[in-house]
Motif scaffolding. Structure first.
Motif, PDB file in Angstrom:
ATOM      1  N   ALA A   1      12.475  -4.520   2.367  1.00  0.00           N
ATOM      2  CA  ALA A   1      12.074  -5.914   2.453  1.00  0.00           C
ATOM      3  C   ALA A   1      11.927  -6.331   3.914  1.00  0.00           C
ATOM      4  O   ALA A   1      12.226  -5.573   4.843  1.00  0.00           O
ATOM      5  N   THR A   2      11.483  -7.556   4.115  1.00  0.00           N
ATOM      6  CA  THR A   2      11.350  -8.093   5.462  1.00  0.00           C
ATOM      7  C   THR A   2      12.710  -8.123   6.146  1.00  0.00           C
ATOM      8  O   THR A   2      13.726  -8.495   5.544  1.00  0.00           O
TER       9      THR A   2
ATOM     10  N   GLU B   1       2.505  -1.462   5.721  1.00  0.00           N
ATOM     11  CA  GLU B   1       2.143  -2.378   4.632  1.00  0.00           C
ATOM     12  C   GLU B   1       0.990  -1.804   3.812  1.00  0.00           C
ATOM     13  O   GLU B   1      -0.113  -2.342   3.773  1.00  0.00           O
TER      14      GLU B   1
ATOM     15  N   GLN C   1       6.703  -2.879   1.378  1.00  0.00           N
ATOM     16  CA  GLN C   1       7.813  -3.595   0.768  1.00  0.00           C
ATOM     17  C   GLN C   1       7.986  -3.214  -0.693  1.00  0.00           C
ATOM     18  O   GLN C   1       9.103  -3.163  -1.195  1.00  0.00           O
ATOM     19  N   ARG C   2       6.896  -2.987  -1.375  1.00  0.00           N
ATOM     20  CA  ARG C   2       6.905  -2.514  -2.761  1.00  0.00           C
ATOM     21  C   ARG C   2       5.782  -1.504  -2.905  1.00  0.00           C
ATOM     22  O   ARG C   2       4.769  -1.572  -2.212  1.00  0.00           O
TER      23      ARG C   2
ATOM     24  N   VAL D   1      16.158  -3.876  -0.345  1.00  0.00           N
ATOM     25  CA  VAL D   1      15.050  -4.384  -1.147  1.00  0.00           C
ATOM     26  C   VAL D   1      15.504  -5.655  -1.859  1.00  0.00           C
ATOM     27  O   VAL D   1      16.694  -5.962  -1.942  1.00  0.00           O
TER      28      VAL D   1
ATOM     29  N   SER E   1      12.266  -2.376  -7.154  1.00  0.00           N
ATOM     30  CA  SER E   1      11.745  -1.831  -5.898  1.00  0.00           C
ATOM     31  C   SER E   1      12.503  -0.576  -5.484  1.00  0.00           C
ATOM     32  O   SER E   1      11.918   0.384  -4.978  1.00  0.00           O
TER      33      SER E   1
END
Length: 446
Positions: A188-189, A294, A336-337, A361, A366
């Motif tokens: 994740a971010t 990404e 991220q996914r 995540v 995920s």
């Protein structure tokens, strides 16, 4: 009164020592381990080795000759025999000891009791590493080495082997492109993906390899390393032009292998089992590492007219993942996914990425996307990563093994400076020359 005064005089230094030890344990765990923890744990291990092994079910009945000798000489009860231990070797983070397994035992028996051994000997973790048939090494880690990451001096790097993080057993996690050519990095971010990429790029920058990047976030992640990149695409349109060039470069390398080894030109690429490493060094093309940041941006489309371009890019990525290893082309795919909901070809591409790194995540699905198909038991560990520990991740591969790692901090400025210093190492690749990023001039300071 005299006794009370004496106790107060003695209690002062004792309290000071206890407070100092508590401070060291909290703020300087390595110093605490070297001065207090290691002697205490070593004494526990040496003093309770036999009884602990017996309570863990790691002892076996002695041989008939041993039983007869003990009974004949001492008349004592013949006790079960634990694995024979070697010398106890201290390290900066723990202890190491080799065990010779008793007849009928296997390394899995020792690994199954690792948690019991950890509590019995008062250490942070116990890890089992097979050394040779019948011999294993116990690695006792005295404190949480992932809280403040310090890479070991001997990390085991080399050509296309990059020490990028620290494992929870205090050994270096080495990204070996020759052994695991393609890898998927999820998180994740603010989970630590960017830090992981910085270490990979900055360390590969000092090696004779070509680095290419696809960063559909307008290049904000990879543009700082432009001085060392041979190619950079900052939007899906540029990626749609770069990927065919890489596929063509891969096909040209297959033609080179055919010509050198006498393989018929009509032989399909899928049937060529040799690779560029079988070529003479003077003729061997430079390896290429492609970073895709990404990756979901390559799959997402806003209209139907973009679907055809998307399908072409996905097909080219799958071809690079299936055939690129033999041509010396390696993929590092980040996102991220990364699941079937992205569209056609996503699951097929993921299946070709044998290395997996899962940072924190946002949901369990995920984590399953990253680790569920290769190490299902690692999914739970990935879901428990706290936001307060960026850079912490769970790494696995198709062998089913997994472990926790954490990447040390590396600022973007330092990583960019390393790439700037290595700019003269950018190889000449005519196929990628049109995609060489423009390097902005540095501002002049007085």
């Amino acid at each position: 009164m005299y006794e009370l005064t004496t106790l107060m005089e003695v209690g002062g230094p004792v309290a000071a020592l206890g407070g100092g030890a508590a401070y060291l344990r909290a703020r300087h765990p390595a110093v605490y381990w070297s001065t207090v923890g290691m002697p205490a744990s070593a004494a526990r291990l040496l003093g309770s080795y036999g009884s602990v092994m017996d309570s863990c079910g790691l002892t076996v009945p002695p041989s008939r000759l041993r039983a007869f000798a003990v009974h004949a000489t001492t008349r004592r009860e013949v006790r079960p025999v634990p694995p024979r231990r070697g010398l106890l070797r201290p390290t900066s983070t723990g202890l190491r000891i080799r065990l010779r397994l008793a007849p009928g035992q296997e390394p899995a028996d020792i690994a199954a009791s690792a948690e019991r051994l950890r509590h019995a000997w008062g250490v942070h973790g116990v890890y089992v590493e097979p050394v040779k048939p019948g011999v294993v090494e116990l690695r006792l880690v005295g404190f949480d080495v992932l809280r403040r990451v310090r890479m070991p001096r001997k990390a085991g790097g080399g050509f296309l082997r990059v020490p990028v993080a620290l494992r929870e057993d205090a050994t270096a996690f080495v990204r070996d492109y020759r052994a695991i050519p393609h890898e998927l990095v999820l998180g994740a971010t603010l989970s630590g993906k960017s830090m992981y990429l910085r270490h990979l790029i900055s360390r590969l920058a000092a090696q004779p390899v070509a680095l290419a990047g696809i960063d559909c976030k307008r290049g904000v992640e990879l543009a700082p390393f432009a001085s060392r990149l041979s190619a950079l695409a900052t939007d899906p349109g540029q990626a749609a032009e770069l990927l065919p060039a890489l596929v063509q470069e891969m096909e040209d390398r297959y033609d080179l292998i055919r010509a050198r080894q006498g393989i018929a030109p009509t032989t399909p690429d899928e049937e060529i089992t040799s690779d560029v490493w079988g070529l003479p060094e003077s003729e061997r093309p430079v390896p290429i590492v492609l970073f895709v940041d990404e990756v979901a941006e390559l799959f997402l489309v806003a209209s139907r007219k973009d679907e055809e371009r998307r399908d072409e890019m996905v097909t080219q990525l799958i071809r690079l993942a299936q055939l690129g290893r033999a041509a010396g082309i390696y993929l590092e795919v980040c996102g991220q996914r990364f699941g079937a909901e992205l569209g056609k070809g996503a699951t097929m591409l993921r299946a070709q990425l044998s290395g997996r790194v899962c940072h924190r995540v946002n949901d369990e699905p995920s984590a399953k996307m990253a680790l569920g198909d290769i190490a299902p038991e690692a999914v739970g560990a990935a879901c428990t990563i706290a936001p307060e520990r960026p850079g912490l991740a769970v790494v696995g591969d198709t062998s089913g093994g997994w472990s926790r790692i954490r990447t040390p901090f590396l600022s973007l400025a330092d990583a960019a400076a390393r790439c700037q210093e290595s700019a003269p190492l950018v190889p000449e690749l005519p196929a990628l020359k049109p995609f060489r990023p423009a390097i902005p001039a540095r501002p002049v300071t007085d």
